[in-house]
Each structure stands twice: as structure tokens, then as C-alpha cells.
Motif scaffolding. Structure first.
Motif, PDB file in Angstrom:
ATOM      1  N   GLU A 222       0.850  -1.200   0.000  1.00  0.00           N
ATOM      2  CA  GLU A 222       0.000   0.000   0.000  1.00  0.00           C
ATOM      3  C   GLU A 222       0.879   1.242   0.000  1.00  0.00           C
ATOM      4  OE1 GLU A 222      -3.345   2.153   2.895  1.00  0.00           O
ATOM      5  OE2 GLU A 222      -2.571   0.147   3.348  1.00  0.00           O
ATOM      6  N   LEU A 223       0.550   2.182  -0.871  1.00  0.00           N
ATOM      7  CA  LEU A 223       1.271   3.453  -0.927  1.00  0.00           C
ATOM      8  C   LEU A 223       0.616   4.452   0.017  1.00  0.00           C
ATOM      9  CD1 LEU A 223       1.939   3.860  -4.752  1.00  0.00           C
ATOM     10  CD2 LEU A 223       3.531   3.121  -2.996  1.00  0.00           C
ATOM     11  N   LEU A 224       1.447   5.167   0.773  1.00  0.00           N
ATOM     12  CA  LEU A 224       0.954   6.182   1.709  1.00  0.00           C
ATOM     13  C   LEU A 224       1.093   7.588   1.153  1.00  0.00           C
ATOM     14  CD1 LEU A 224       2.379   4.728   5.043  1.00  0.00           C
ATOM     15  CD2 LEU A 224       0.159   4.303   3.960  1.00  0.00           C
ATOM     16  N   VAL A 225       1.703   7.733  -0.028  1.00  0.00           N
ATOM     17  CA  VAL A 225       1.804   9.042  -0.679  1.00  0.00           C
ATOM     18  C   VAL A 225       0.413   9.437  -1.174  1.00  0.00           C
ATOM     19  CG1 VAL A 225       2.873  10.345  -2.547  1.00  0.00           C
ATOM     20  CG2 VAL A 225       4.174   8.561  -1.367  1.00  0.00           C
ATOM     21  N   LEU A 271       6.457   9.286  -7.451  1.00  0.00           N
ATOM     22  CA  LEU A 271       5.028   9.630  -7.449  1.00  0.00           C
ATOM     23  C   LEU A 271       4.778  10.966  -6.763  1.00  0.00           C
ATOM     24  CD1 LEU A 271       3.256   6.225  -6.665  1.00  0.00           C
ATOM     25  CD2 LEU A 271       3.311   7.459  -8.822  1.00  0.00           C
ATOM     26  N   ALA A 272       5.501  11.216  -5.676  1.00  0.00           N
ATOM     27  CA  ALA A 272       5.328  12.488  -4.971  1.00  0.00           C
ATOM     28  C   ALA A 272       5.714  13.673  -5.856  1.00  0.00           C
ATOM     29  CB  ALA A 272       6.150  12.482  -3.683  1.00  0.00           C
ATOM     30  N   ASP A 383       4.249  17.336   3.527  1.00  0.00           N
ATOM     31  CA  ASP A 383       3.817  16.057   4.092  1.00  0.00           C
ATOM     32  C   ASP A 383       3.422  15.141   2.932  1.00  0.00           C
ATOM     33  OD1 ASP A 383       2.912  13.953   5.564  1.00  0.00           O
ATOM     34  OD2 ASP A 383       1.168  14.988   6.410  1.00  0.00           O
ATOM     35  N   LEU A 384       4.239  14.102   2.691  1.00  0.00           N
ATOM     36  CA  LEU A 384       3.981  13.249   1.532  1.00  0.00           C
ATOM     37  C   LEU A 384       2.659  12.513   1.631  1.00  0.00           C
ATOM     38  CD1 LEU A 384       7.511  11.731   0.827  1.00  0.00           C
ATOM     39  CD2 LEU A 384       6.462  13.796  -0.092  1.00  0.00           C
ATOM     40  N   SER A 385       2.159  12.298   2.835  1.00  0.00           N
ATOM     41  CA  SER A 385       0.876  11.615   2.970  1.00  0.00           C
ATOM     42  C   SER A 385      -0.292  12.526   2.598  1.00  0.00           C
ATOM     43  CB  SER A 385       0.708  11.092   4.393  1.00  0.00           C
ATOM     44  OG  SER A 385       0.738  12.170   5.323  1.00  0.00           O
TER      45      SER A 385
END
Length: 445
Positions: A222-225, A271-272, A383-385
Motif C-alpha cells: 500500500e502506498l501512503l503518498v 510519485l510524490a 507532508d507526503l501523505s
């Protein structure tokens, strides 16, 4: 005559001519020698060979000449069979090449037989599969299979015991394998290790890759970005391909956690950066139009440095990121809507967003600014999230405005009286006040 054989040859006529000349010269020498002995004896009284010796020399000459002529005869007979000899030689060469091919074929079949034992396809029950697909049932299924299937299921106690053993094995592997310092946490529950890096990704791992209990297997990734509306969703096919590549790379690596972190970290940072550039373009064409500008100034050299480890790992797997580059974004703000050309962009303040040497996204302001809440150097970060470029721009504007106001306040405190045109507000400093940094008001900027 025999040029195809690749040897140095002469013509048969030359050989016969040379043999006849040598025989003639040898006979002539024998005759001259006999005459010379006769003349020498008559003049000086020397010794002359006897008739027996002369006959012996003549017999030797005849034997040599006879042997030479016999060889010529044999050679002439052989020359009549040269095409047959050449054909036999070609047959021998062909048979030799056939022998080599047969030997190579036998070796290849031997090794192929060894490989077929592992590459053989299973025997599928096509009729039964068609019956199940068309009718939805299988009429020939024995009733006893239901009882056998229920016996293969573990009892609750056995299942609990198996989970405990798996949990112990996973904890041991987690302890013996070094993990990167950037990992936020690793927890183990019921034989599943949760590998988490805040703001980037979360992976569920267990043992048993391809039936080997010493290798890691990815259960879920799972990606958190993400943005305001939630994390970025990764497609099922893309996630499966990425997870399969990571599993194979971890299986051949001595430090599997470093491989896992290196690949997913670069993927998350990429992705970020794509998300940041996309939000900047949306703002530039939306309500921040004519107020900001964005520009990709160059390719990040940090991307090349960060890719060194992954590029080395690419020798053991199919994934190769040698051409991977991280973009660098430059955001200019406080632009004049009427004069928003290149010259205006060069003079306006800007924020530079790039990946540093440690492959972490960093935000740098063009000038020194202070945070109005702490009165210390402002720390611009994302904040990348929950990536929000607009919030970053607003914070930079607030800090820059606060810093400029402090500069104006400092300049005002250095003057006793500042006066402009009669229509402007006049600012005066009270001499009795010792400190005016916190009491000075500002008028029109």
C-alpha cells in the motif's frame, strides 16, 4: 591435377622429364668417368678400374633407373584414379562432420532431457473443466472427496500452533536481517511482518516465497503518498508486477529489506514529485493564474546518486532504473499579472523543490525567511501523505511577508522621523521609548 586438395603439386610431364634428365646425366657421367680413366692410364700409367667394378657401377645405375621408372609408372596409374580419390576424401569429410553433429545432438538431447523433467506441463483434465464451466457442476465427483477434504483442514489447536511457529520464524528473520534506518516501524503479528515508512508505503510480508520458508513473500502493498482526497491508488496489475519483481530481487539479495526500501522509496518519491508538479500546474492555470509560475529547471543529480544502489541490484533482476531521473521544480510567486515575463520571474522570490542527496524531497526558499510563529528560520516542507502545494506557497508568502515587515521595522527604528509627501502618513518615534521593535506601526507599503 590435385589442386583441390590444398597441397603443392607439379605436373606429371614435369616429373617424367626431370626423371629422364637425371637418368641421362647419370649415364653420361658414368661413361665419361670410364673414358677419363682410360686416358689417364695411357698418359701417366695410373691404375684403371677392373671390368667387374665397372659392371657393378653400371648395375647400380640400372637398378636406380629401374626403381625410378617403376615409381613413375605407379604414379601414372594413380593419376588415372584422382577423381575417385577426391570423391573418397569428400565422403570422409562429410562422415566426419556427420559424426560431430551426431555427438552434439546426443549431448543436447541429454541436457534437454534433464530440463524437460522440470519444464513439463501438467496434464489438465480438459473435459472436466468444460463440464464445470458449462454446467456449473461436476457429476463424476466422488462423495468421499468431501470427507477427505474436511480431514485436510487443520483443527483450531493445530492452526494456532502453526501460526506460533510461523510467527517465531518471521520474528527471527526480522531480527537477523538488517533494516534501513529510514524505516518507521516493523511489527509482527500472526506470522505477518508489517514494514512501514511514514508518508511513503506500507508492506505486509511473510515467509514462503515459492515454497521456501527462508525467502520473503509480499502479501499486500500500500502506498501512503497522497493528497487531500486520500492516498494515491496503485493499479492491481501494476502493483502485482512491482511486487513480483521485488520478491525475486529480495530472494537473491543478502539484505532483502534494503532492496525493498530502495525500490519502493524511489517509487514513492517519483510519485510524490509527479503529484507536486501536477498540483503546481493546476494552480498556475487556476485561481493562482498570473500570480505564480512553475518551471522544471533541470534533472536532479540526486536521482542519479540515489539510483546507484538500484542500478547495481538490477544485475540480479529484470528491473533496471539506470535511466531514472527526478525532476526539479521551481515555483515563483508574487508576480505582477501585467508583467509576468521571464525577467519578472527572475526577480521574484521562488521555492525550489527537489530530491536531495538522501533521496528526500526538500523545499528551499530563494532568500532567508523567518517563521512568524517561532521567529526562527522557516522550515518549508511537504507532508507526503497529504501533499498540498498551495499550503506550501501560502506558508512561504506568510514567512516572507513577516521577514519583510521585520526589515521595515528595523529600518524605521533607526530613524528619528520619517516624512514623505504631505498626503502620506507621517511616522514618528517617541524618544522616551527605549525599545520600539514591538510597538512600531507600519503604514502604506
Amino acid at each position: 591435377m590435385a589442386g583441390e586438395l590444398g597441397q603443392q603439386t607439379v605436373e606429371l610431364g614435369s616429373v617424367v622429364r626431370r626423371a629422364a634428365e637425371e637418368s641421362y646425366l647419370a649415364l653420361r657421367e658414368l661413361v665419361e668417368k670410364s673414358q677419363a680413366e682410360s686416358d689417364w692410364k695411357g698418359a701417366y700409367g695410373g691404375r684403371q678400374r677392373s671390368d667387374s667394378e665397372k659392371k657393378i657401377d653400371l648395375l647400380k645405375f640400372i637398378a636406380r633407373t629401374r626403381q625410378r621408372m617403376l615409381r613413375l609408372h605407379v604414379l601414372a596409374k594413380w593419376c588415372q584414379q584422382v577423381p575417385l580419390v577426391q570423391y573418397c576424401q569428400q565422403l570422409g569429410s562429410t562422415l566426419s562432420s556427420h559424426e560431430t553433429c551426431f555427438t552434439q545432438t546426443a549431448d543436447s538431447l541429454f541436457f534437454m532431457h534433464e530440463g524437460l523433467q522440470q519444464a513439463r506441463a501438467p496434464t489438465f483434465d480438459v473435459p472436466s473443466a468444460l463440464e464445470v464451466m458449462l454446467t456449473g457442476s461436476y457429476q463424476r465427483l466422488p462423495r468421499c472427496i468431501e470427507d477427505i477434504g474436511s480431514q485436510n483442514k487443520l483443527s483450531p489447536d493445530e492452526e494456532k500452533h502453526a501460526l506460533q511457529k510461523l510467527d517465531t520464524s518471521v520474528r527471527y528473520k526480522v531480527l537477523v536481517n538488517p533494516r534501513p534506518k529510514e524505516v518507521s516501524s516493523i511489527s509482527v503479528t500472526d506470522g505477518i511482518a508489517v514494514f512501514r515508512v511514514d508518508g511513503e508505503f506500507k508492506v505486509l510480508l511473510t515467509l514462503g516465497y515459492r515454497g521456501n520458508l527462508d525467502l520473503w513473500r509480499i502479501l499486500h502493498m500500500e502506498l501512503l503518498v497522497g493528497e487531500k482526497n486520500g492516498p494515491i491508488k496503485l493499479g492491481e496489475i501494476r502493483r502485482f508486477a512491482l511486487g513480483d519483481d521485488i520478491e525475486r530481487r529480495m530472494a537473491v539479495s543478502e539484505n532483502p529489506f534494503s532492496v525493498l526500501y530502495a525500490i519502493l522509496h524511489e517509487f514513492s518519491i517519483s510519485l510524490a514529485m509527479d503529484t507536486i508538479i501536477r498540483q503546481a500546474n493546476v494552480l498556475r492555470h487556476g485561481r493562482w493564474k498570473e500570480a505564480i509560475s512553475s518551471e522544471r529547471i533541470s534533472d536532479s543529480t540526486a536521482g542519479q546518486t540515489g539510483n546507484a544502489a538500484v542500478m547495481q541490484l538490477g544485475q540480479d533482476g529484470e528491473f533496471d532504473s539506470s535511466g531514472f531521473r527526478l525532476p526539479v521544480l521551481k515555483l515563483n510567486y508574487w508576480l505582477d499579472g501585467k508583467n509576468s515575463g521571464p525577467a519578472e520571474s527572475d526577480l521574484s522570490p521562488f521555492i525550489k523543490i527537489e530530491a536531495g542527496q538522501d533521496m528526500q524531497i526538500k523545499c528551499q526558499h530563494s532568500s532567508f525567511i523567518l517563521d512568524p510563529l517561532t521567529d526562527k528560520e522557516a522550515n518549508l516542507s511537504l507532508d507526503l501523505s497529504c501533499i498540498d502545494v498551495e499550503k506550501l506557497i501560502l506558508k512561504a508568502i506568510a514567512c516572507n511577508r513577516h521577514t519583510r515587515l521585520l526589515d521595515i521595522q528595523r529600518q524605521l527604528c533607526k530613524n528619528v522621523q520619517i516624512s514623505q509627501s504631505p498626503k502620506d502618513v507621517i511616522l514618528k518615534r517617541d524618544i522616551g521609548v527605549a525599545k520600539c521593535f514591538k510597538q512600531t506601526s507600519w503604514a502604506r507599503l
